[in-house]
Design a protein around this motif. Sequence first.
Motif, mmCIF file in Angstrom:
data_model
loop_
_atom_site.group_PDB
_atom_site.id
_atom_site.type_symbol
_atom_site.label_atom_id
_atom_site.label_comp_id
_atom_site.label_asym_id
_atom_site.label_seq_id
_atom_site.Cartn_x
_atom_site.Cartn_y
_atom_site.Cartn_z
ATOM 1 N N GLN A 128 0.834 -1.204 0.000
ATOM 2 C CA GLN A 128 0.000 0.000 0.000
ATOM 3 C C GLN A 128 0.871 1.258 0.000
ATOM 4 O OE1 GLN A 128 -2.364 -0.674 3.518
ATOM 5 N NE2 GLN A 128 -3.961 -1.772 2.358
ATOM 6 N N ALA A 129 0.216 2.345 -0.194
ATOM 7 C CA ALA A 129 0.933 3.624 -0.305
ATOM 8 C C ALA A 129 1.660 3.978 0.973
ATOM 9 C CB ALA A 129 -0.053 4.741 -0.667
ATOM 10 N N ASN A 130 1.125 3.531 2.118
ATOM 11 C CA ASN A 130 1.777 3.839 3.397
ATOM 12 C C ASN A 130 2.896 2.870 3.726
ATOM 13 O OD1 ASN A 130 0.417 1.537 4.036
ATOM 14 N ND2 ASN A 130 -0.795 2.431 5.700
ATOM 15 N N GLY A 131 3.198 1.974 2.769
ATOM 16 C CA GLY A 131 4.294 1.037 2.960
ATOM 17 C C GLY A 131 3.899 -0.274 3.605
ATOM 18 N N THR A 139 2.501 -3.922 3.740
ATOM 19 C CA THR A 139 2.349 -5.041 2.786
ATOM 20 C C THR A 139 1.134 -5.876 3.186
ATOM 21 O OG1 THR A 139 4.725 -5.130 2.401
ATOM 22 C CG2 THR A 139 3.423 -7.099 1.816
#
Length: 498
Positions: free
Chosen positions: A453-456, A458
Amino acid sequence: MKKQTKWVAILSASALLALGANFSSFAAINGWALEGNEWYYYENDYALENEWKKSADGNYYYLGENGAMLRSTMVDDTYYVDSNGMRVHNQWRYLPAISADSGSRWFYFGDDGKAITSSSKTINNQRYVFNENGEMRSGLIETGGKTYYHGSSQDGARKTNAWYKLTPKEDNDDDEAFWYYFDTNGVRLENKKQKINQKTYLFNSNGRMLSGWVNTETFDNITESISSLGVDAPISFAGLADDGALKMSEWILTYAPEDEDQNNGRSWYYFQSSAKPHVGDLTPSGSIKKIGTKYYGFNPNGIMYSDLRTFIDGEGNKFRYYFGAFSDGSLKTGKQTVTDDQGDSYSAFFNTSSANRGVGVTSIEEGTLYLEGIRLDAESGRTYSIANTKNGLYVVNEKGKAQTNKTNGVKDANENKLYTNSNGFLTKAELTQAKKIFVLDTTAENDASEVVQANGTTVITYNTTASFVAALEAAQFSVVSTTDFVDPYRIKMPAASN
């Protein structure tokens, strides 16, 4: 023959009825004459000897060897004359025994004055038997292939429709007494099942009433286990020695038939209306029977189950049932407290529905998760654990409380989060610090597919429960799939037939 040589008192025949009466007659020497204390009968000056003399009133008197009239004695072991010398008819007399050196016996003298011999006779509506000497017989008498009971030596009447406890001579080294029943004809019941006063009894070939464990077809006692004889064997229980009635629709606490020495304690059995015991077959459906309004379990020997019983199939699945205390035995449902083989107590829950009545549930009941009936708690030292059951994955706390509808997740001691739906099933697990989310989606095309995801974070999606659980365990999530419960009584179920 004695010839009269002196004056004697002469009596008419009718006067003999009152021996000793005053008279004075010195007629010709014919008829009765009293000489001293003895009576004689003369004809033509000669006293009659060894013959009967009939008087005018119809009575018979016997004149002995010297002509004296006999009194109170047997004549030719056939007749009896009383104290007045009259021959008795249709009377009982208790006289010295003929067949024995001592003692007395009862005799009966019939219409003709003869003692009844070697036959039976009805006297005052009672049947009696007499031997060849005319002595009344008593006790057990066998005749015509049948056995009768004629009471004591002072009774002798044939017994009918009655029970008697007697000590037989045959096959009875211990002088033990047994119960016998004599039917309406006085015949001893043998090799027979008979209903008497609304109860059913068995009698063996010797006529003895059976008690204890019995075979209702061969009329013998059994000493083998019920399971060795087979479920269709004609087995029943006839109570204790002084009872004997077959048990029907009744609970009985007794020893197993093979426990002849009574070393192993008593067990509860239930005998159906057919008098056969309920017998189980090592499966729940074949072992649990409805009696009245309750349900009970029985093993292949007919012994009622108590406490917790765990049926285990060929795949290791456990089906737990709780039957309460030994004095109760009825199948329990709902929430219960049970004790395992180590003596530890556990909270348990058993199915309340009629379809699977009494089996330990694997489900959430009253907010608590149970595995095969036993409450499944979080791993010791963990706030929450993932519960891996055959029905799915749940989340439980240290008291077995199921975490349902936790859409925002619940945090464990490591701040990791577990998410559940409204049914309590685990939907995903999150490693907060590692920024990993594990998702179970059985509709996903690929297993263990990853998306960053964009926030890192997984997101790893698994399409099988097995791979999902393996990943969670690898990530150090607490997963529990069993309890510490040690089954006290395990029953291995037979292999299913094809």
